[in-house]
Design a protein around this motif. Structure first.
Motif, PDB file in Angstrom:
ATOM      1  N   GLY A  71      -7.186 -13.295 -43.890  1.00  0.00           N
ATOM      2  CA  GLY A  71      -7.413 -13.940 -42.734  1.00  0.00           C
ATOM      3  C   GLY A  71      -6.419 -13.316 -41.545  1.00  0.00           C
ATOM      4  O   GLY A  71      -6.364 -12.062 -41.514  1.00  0.00           O
ATOM      5  N   ALA A  72      -6.461 -14.168 -41.354  1.00  0.00           N
ATOM      6  CA  ALA A  72      -4.734 -14.276 -40.525  1.00  0.00           C
ATOM      7  C   ALA A  72      -5.502 -13.959 -39.110  1.00  0.00           C
ATOM      8  O   ALA A  72      -4.850 -12.860 -38.632  1.00  0.00           O
ATOM      9  CB  ALA A  72      -4.058 -13.600 -40.652  1.00  0.00           C
ATOM     10  N   GLY A  73      -6.349 -14.462 -39.139  1.00  0.00           N
ATOM     11  CA  GLY A  73      -7.131 -14.612 -37.106  1.00  0.00           C
ATOM     12  C   GLY A  73      -8.072 -13.526 -37.210  1.00  0.00           C
ATOM     13  O   GLY A  73      -8.798 -13.010 -36.218  1.00  0.00           O
ATOM     14  N   ALA A  74      -8.271 -12.542 -38.346  1.00  0.00           N
ATOM     15  CA  ALA A  74      -9.465 -11.751 -37.661  1.00  0.00           C
ATOM     16  C   ALA A  74      -9.938 -12.015 -39.791  1.00  0.00           C
ATOM     17  O   ALA A  74     -10.009 -11.922 -40.908  1.00  0.00           O
ATOM     18  CB  ALA A  74      -9.199 -10.523 -38.314  1.00  0.00           C
ATOM     19  N   TYR A  75     -11.822 -12.055 -39.158  1.00  0.00           N
ATOM     20  CA  TYR A  75     -12.463 -13.207 -40.668  1.00  0.00           C
ATOM     21  C   TYR A  75     -13.477 -12.310 -41.287  1.00  0.00           C
ATOM     22  O   TYR A  75     -14.296 -11.853 -39.718  1.00  0.00           O
ATOM     23  CB  TYR A  75     -12.546 -14.635 -40.661  1.00  0.00           C
ATOM     24  N   TYR A  76     -13.269 -12.407 -41.918  1.00  0.00           N
ATOM     25  CA  TYR A  76     -14.865 -11.354 -42.354  1.00  0.00           C
ATOM     26  C   TYR A  76     -15.850 -12.441 -42.854  1.00  0.00           C
ATOM     27  O   TYR A  76     -16.131 -12.828 -43.626  1.00  0.00           O
ATOM     28  CB  TYR A  76     -14.560 -10.907 -43.555  1.00  0.00           C
ATOM     29  N   SER A 130     -15.222 -13.503 -20.526  1.00  0.00           N
ATOM     30  CA  SER A 130     -14.483 -14.064 -21.352  1.00  0.00           C
ATOM     31  C   SER A 130     -13.521 -13.264 -21.703  1.00  0.00           C
ATOM     32  O   SER A 130     -13.146 -12.643 -20.374  1.00  0.00           O
ATOM     33  CB  SER A 130     -15.147 -14.200 -22.961  1.00  0.00           C
ATOM     34  N   MET A 131     -12.356 -13.702 -21.993  1.00  0.00           N
ATOM     35  CA  MET A 131     -10.734 -12.789 -22.396  1.00  0.00           C
ATOM     36  C   MET A 131     -11.446 -11.334 -23.342  1.00  0.00           C
ATOM     37  O   MET A 131     -11.953 -11.989 -24.280  1.00  0.00           O
ATOM     38  CB  MET A 131     -10.325 -13.536 -22.554  1.00  0.00           C
ATOM     39  N   TYR A 132      -9.825 -11.083 -23.691  1.00  0.00           N
ATOM     40  CA  TYR A 132     -10.212 -10.019 -24.171  1.00  0.00           C
ATOM     41  C   TYR A 132     -10.393 -10.652 -25.615  1.00  0.00           C
ATOM     42  O   TYR A 132     -10.638  -9.586 -26.385  1.00  0.00           O
ATOM     43  CB  TYR A 132      -8.734  -9.079 -24.151  1.00  0.00           C
ATOM     44  N   ASP A 133      -9.623 -11.519 -25.247  1.00  0.00           N
ATOM     45  CA  ASP A 133      -8.842 -11.739 -27.161  1.00  0.00           C
ATOM     46  C   ASP A 133      -8.395 -13.030 -27.320  1.00  0.00           C
ATOM     47  O   ASP A 133      -7.836 -14.009 -26.462  1.00  0.00           O
ATOM     48  CB  ASP A 133      -8.365 -10.650 -27.738  1.00  0.00           C
ATOM     49  N   GLY A 134      -8.027 -13.731 -28.520  1.00  0.00           N
ATOM     50  CA  GLY A 134      -7.672 -15.022 -29.040  1.00  0.00           C
ATOM     51  C   GLY A 134      -6.215 -15.290 -28.422  1.00  0.00           C
ATOM     52  O   GLY A 134      -5.593 -16.041 -27.403  1.00  0.00           O
ATOM     53  N   SER A 135      -5.310 -13.656 -28.276  1.00  0.00           N
ATOM     54  CA  SER A 135      -3.877 -13.530 -28.422  1.00  0.00           C
ATOM     55  C   SER A 135      -3.805 -13.247 -26.630  1.00  0.00           C
ATOM     56  O   SER A 135      -3.019 -14.583 -26.344  1.00  0.00           O
ATOM     57  CB  SER A 135      -3.214 -12.500 -29.099  1.00  0.00           C
ATOM     58  N   THR A 136      -4.405 -13.025 -26.329  1.00  0.00           N
ATOM     59  CA  THR A 136      -4.331 -12.903 -24.924  1.00  0.00           C
ATOM     60  C   THR A 136      -5.105 -14.466 -23.912  1.00  0.00           C
ATOM     61  O   THR A 136      -4.095 -14.661 -22.940  1.00  0.00           O
ATOM     62  CB  THR A 136      -5.215 -11.345 -23.779  1.00  0.00           C
ATOM     63  N   ALA A 137      -6.238 -15.051 -24.737  1.00  0.00           N
ATOM     64  CA  ALA A 137      -6.856 -16.134 -24.089  1.00  0.00           C
ATOM     65  C   ALA A 137      -5.891 -16.971 -24.871  1.00  0.00           C
ATOM     66  O   ALA A 137      -5.608 -17.937 -22.733  1.00  0.00           O
ATOM     67  CB  ALA A 137      -7.558 -16.450 -25.157  1.00  0.00           C
ATOM     68  N   ALA A 138      -4.897 -16.745 -25.476  1.00  0.00           N
ATOM     69  CA  ALA A 138      -3.468 -17.993 -25.301  1.00  0.00           C
ATOM     70  C   ALA A 138      -2.466 -17.862 -24.480  1.00  0.00           C
ATOM     71  O   ALA A 138      -1.826 -19.126 -23.691  1.00  0.00           O
ATOM     72  CB  ALA A 138      -3.134 -17.830 -27.201  1.00  0.00           C
ATOM     73  N   GLN A 261     -13.985 -14.153 -32.123  1.00  0.00           N
ATOM     74  CA  GLN A 261     -15.048 -12.927 -33.290  1.00  0.00           C
ATOM     75  C   GLN A 261     -15.684 -13.085 -34.207  1.00  0.00           C
ATOM     76  O   GLN A 261     -16.108 -12.369 -34.992  1.00  0.00           O
ATOM     77  CB  GLN A 261     -13.105 -12.376 -33.737  1.00  0.00           C
ATOM     78  N   SER A 262     -15.547 -14.583 -34.777  1.00  0.00           N
ATOM     79  CA  SER A 262     -15.782 -15.317 -36.362  1.00  0.00           C
ATOM     80  C   SER A 262     -17.311 -15.414 -36.088  1.00  0.00           C
ATOM     81  O   SER A 262     -17.972 -14.965 -36.801  1.00  0.00           O
ATOM     82  CB  SER A 262     -15.919 -15.795 -36.732  1.00  0.00           C
ATOM     83  N   PHE A 263     -18.226 -15.348 -34.921  1.00  0.00           N
ATOM     84  CA  PHE A 263     -18.707 -15.515 -34.391  1.00  0.00           C
ATOM     85  C   PHE A 263     -19.700 -14.415 -34.293  1.00  0.00           C
ATOM     86  O   PHE A 263     -20.153 -13.486 -33.462  1.00  0.00           O
ATOM     87  CB  PHE A 263     -19.354 -16.299 -33.000  1.00  0.00           C
ATOM     88  N   GLY A 264     -20.083 -13.315 -35.566  1.00  0.00           N
ATOM     89  CA  GLY A 264     -21.358 -12.616 -35.203  1.00  0.00           C
ATOM     90  C   GLY A 264     -20.303 -10.873 -34.681  1.00  0.00           C
ATOM     91  O   GLY A 264     -21.080  -9.806 -34.310  1.00  0.00           O
ATOM     92  N   VAL A 265     -18.875 -11.314 -34.640  1.00  0.00           N
ATOM     93  CA  VAL A 265     -18.147  -9.749 -33.675  1.00  0.00           C
ATOM     94  C   VAL A 265     -17.565  -9.266 -35.483  1.00  0.00           C
ATOM     95  O   VAL A 265     -16.526  -9.696 -35.797  1.00  0.00           O
ATOM     96  CB  VAL A 265     -17.046 -10.444 -32.860  1.00  0.00           C
ATOM     97  N   PRO A 266     -18.126  -7.928 -35.593  1.00  0.00           N
ATOM     98  CA  PRO A 266     -17.262  -7.180 -36.687  1.00  0.00           C
ATOM     99  C   PRO A 266     -16.058  -7.381 -36.180  1.00  0.00           C
ATOM    100  O   PRO A 266     -15.386  -6.974 -35.538  1.00  0.00           O
ATOM    101  CB  PRO A 266     -18.164  -5.835 -36.276  1.00  0.00           C
ATOM    102  N   LEU A 267     -15.217  -7.076 -37.805  1.00  0.00           N
ATOM    103  CA  LEU A 267     -13.764  -6.657 -37.426  1.00  0.00           C
ATOM    104  C   LEU A 267     -13.008  -5.304 -36.566  1.00  0.00           C
ATOM    105  O   LEU A 267     -12.312  -5.174 -36.307  1.00  0.00           O
ATOM    106  CB  LEU A 267     -13.117  -6.818 -39.373  1.00  0.00           C
ATOM    107  N   SER A 268     -13.769  -4.250 -36.677  1.00  0.00           N
ATOM    108  CA  SER A 268     -13.742  -3.328 -36.331  1.00  0.00           C
ATOM    109  C   SER A 268     -12.574  -2.705 -36.472  1.00  0.00           C
ATOM    110  O   SER A 268     -11.545  -2.460 -34.898  1.00  0.00           O
ATOM    111  CB  SER A 268     -13.708  -3.981 -34.757  1.00  0.00           C
ATOM    112  N   PHE A 269     -11.257  -2.487 -37.011  1.00  0.00           N
ATOM    113  CA  PHE A 269      -9.964  -2.542 -37.081  1.00  0.00           C
ATOM    114  C   PHE A 269      -9.526  -2.845 -35.931  1.00  0.00           C
ATOM    115  O   PHE A 269      -8.325  -2.200 -35.868  1.00  0.00           O
ATOM    116  CB  PHE A 269     -10.242  -0.677 -36.621  1.00  0.00           C
ATOM    117  N   GLY A 270      -9.768  -3.723 -35.729  1.00  0.00           N
ATOM    118  CA  GLY A 270      -9.079  -4.776 -35.053  1.00  0.00           C
ATOM    119  C   GLY A 270      -9.737  -5.372 -33.477  1.00  0.00           C
ATOM    120  O   GLY A 270      -8.970  -5.716 -32.421  1.00  0.00           O
TER     121      GLY A 270
END
Length: 460
Positions: A71-76, A130-138, A261-270
């Motif tokens: 898990g750790a921020g990227a969820y299947y 939207s923003m790039y990802d959770g880290s840049t959003a924070a 990302q958990s809402f339908g966005v694939p893990l896609s190697f990050g």
């Protein structure tokens, strides 16, 4: 550039049109030593059926059939097939930002609906897209709080995702913004007494994550009370969006930074992922990113427009709120479709499945190892501390086509042989039982050695 095959007759007609007698005449201006007079040394062309077979073979190298506890921020999570069907339509599938988005009311409406659903989920009044990802959003949420308060330091929980903290440290370094790190307690929650000590008259905001990096849900009301009474804002980061299906949204926050990302966005190697900022309406002019508004045209029909643009491409750089100017419309659309398919009831049921599977797994692991931070509620992640190195456990699990938990020694060395385990609706009970057995296998020799040592001590 597309390859357009041409027949010899086509080539002759094209040469005639430009006044050249042959291909050699066409390339005559190029010095002879730079012209290639032989065939390219490339493998023979493959038939379409061969290409399909080749890609199928490569896909089997990607870990098909594996169960993962990462898990750790990227969820299947499961991705409904309708997501790819819809986003592949020509109206949406583009890698380019829709700068003149008003020309496409469909794109603007999908963004508006995304903002609306995110606002409802988070309990906030406005959200961007939207923003790039959770880290840049924070990080951007923290910068937003600094602009709003006029203060220039931040108190950040050590239980915030370590990589989110690294991104923030990069932003803060060049802003001259001091960061004070607040420790966590034995329950995994933020140490409130230390938080109170960390806030000064220069603290713009307190940044926490809930569920935090250990999967623990923070005491939002208590943290908000401490921050607000000292004049600081509360910024809450949410890395696991599915938690909002059952966990009370952090309405006490001033700004919420989320990874969707958990809402339908694939893990896609990050990546690419889907970052979001949601906030109160009074702060909207300091919110970075795009914002779509609803209006009516001169005929009274509903329409959508980009509004309150505060990006450096639209206004003077010194007035801009952010250097993030891209709207990841396609990624936001994935989340949009996901939320629409599941709806309120479906999202709650999905969250309950995650909660139940994690609870069962933590209970089973607890019979053979030490499950940390059990003194507070958690969602779908938990920390297991073992006597054996987590990497050895994970190596053993790979033989069963299982990817084990995330070792924490790099970021939290004081926790020793601890790993963060995650269960989602994709985790089967059989996989949990195999993982527990693998952990138990490593713990038995340790217990036997301890028992022998106890016996020898008694004899002495």
């Amino acid at each position: 550039m597309r390859y357009l095959p041409k027949s010899p007759a086509d080539r002759e007609a094209m040469l005639k049109a430009i006044g050249a007698r042959s291909i050699d005449d066409l390339f005559a201006p190029i010095p002879a030593e730079y012209r290639l007079n032989r065939d390219l040394k490339v493998p023979r062309q493959m038939a379409e059926s061969e290409i399909v077979d080749w890609f199928r073979e490569r896909s089997r190298e990607n870990g098909d059939g594996y169960t993962t506890f990462l898990g750790a921020g990227a969820y299947y999570h499961y991705r409904p097939v309708i997501i790819d069907s819809l986003i592949s339509r020509g109206e949406f599938l583009t890698a380019y930002t829709p700068y003149q988005a008003e020309i496409s009311q469909g794109t603007l409406q999908s963004i508006f609906e995304f903002q609306t659903m995110i606002s409802e989920l988070t309990g906030m009044e406005v959200a961007n897209a939207s923003m790039y990802d959770g880290s840049t959003a924070a990080a951007e949420a923290v910068m937003m709080a600094a602009r709003l308060t006029g203060r220039h330091s931040v108190a950040i929980a050590r239980s915030v995702h370590p990589e989110y903290r690294e991104v923030l440290a990069t932003y803060a370094h060049h802003q001259g913004m001091p960061l004070a790190t607040v420790p966590f307690t034995d329950s995994g929650r933020l140490d409130l007494s230390e938080l109170d000590k960390s806030i000064t008259t220069e603290t713009a905001c307190v940044l926490i994550q809930s569920p935090n990096f250990f999967g623990t849900i923070e005491d939002m009301a208590a943290v908000a009370e401490i921050a607000h009474k000292r004049g600081a804002m509360l910024v809450v980061s949410i890395a696991e969006a599915v938690s909002l299906g059952i966990v009370e949204p952090p309405r006490q926050a001033d700004i919420i930074a989320m990874e969707a990302q958990s809402f339908g966005v694939p893990l896609s190697f990050g990546g690419p992922y889907c970052g979001v900022i949601a906030t109160r309406e009074q702060y909207v002019r300091q919110m970075p990113g795009r914002l779509v508004g609803q209006t009516t045209d001169r005929n009274g029909k509903r329409g959508f427009v980009l509004t309150l643009a505060t990006r450096e491409q639209h206004i003077r750089r010194e007035k801009a709120t952010s250097n993030i100017c891209t709207n990841q419309a396609l990624i936001a659309l994935m989340a949009n479709i996901f939320m629409t398919i599941y709806g309120k009831v479906g999202l709650r049921e999905l969250a309950k499945q995650n909660l139940a599977k994690a609870a069962y797994a933590a209970q089973q692991f607890g019979k053979h190892a030490n499950v940390l931070f059990s003194g507070a509620p958690r969602f779908n992640e938990f920390v297991v501390q073992t006597s054996e190195d987590p990497y050895a456990i994970n190596t053993r699990l790979l033989e069963h086509k299982i990817v084990g938990g995330f070792p924490l020694k790099k970021f939290y060395p004081e926790l020793g042989n601890a790993a963060l385990w995650c269960c989602t609706e994709m985790t089967s009970r059989a996989a949990i039982d195999i993982a527990v057995s693998s952990v138990a296998e490593g713990e038995r020799p340790a217990k036997s050695s301890k028992e022998q040592a106890d016996v020898q001590e008694v004899v002495r």
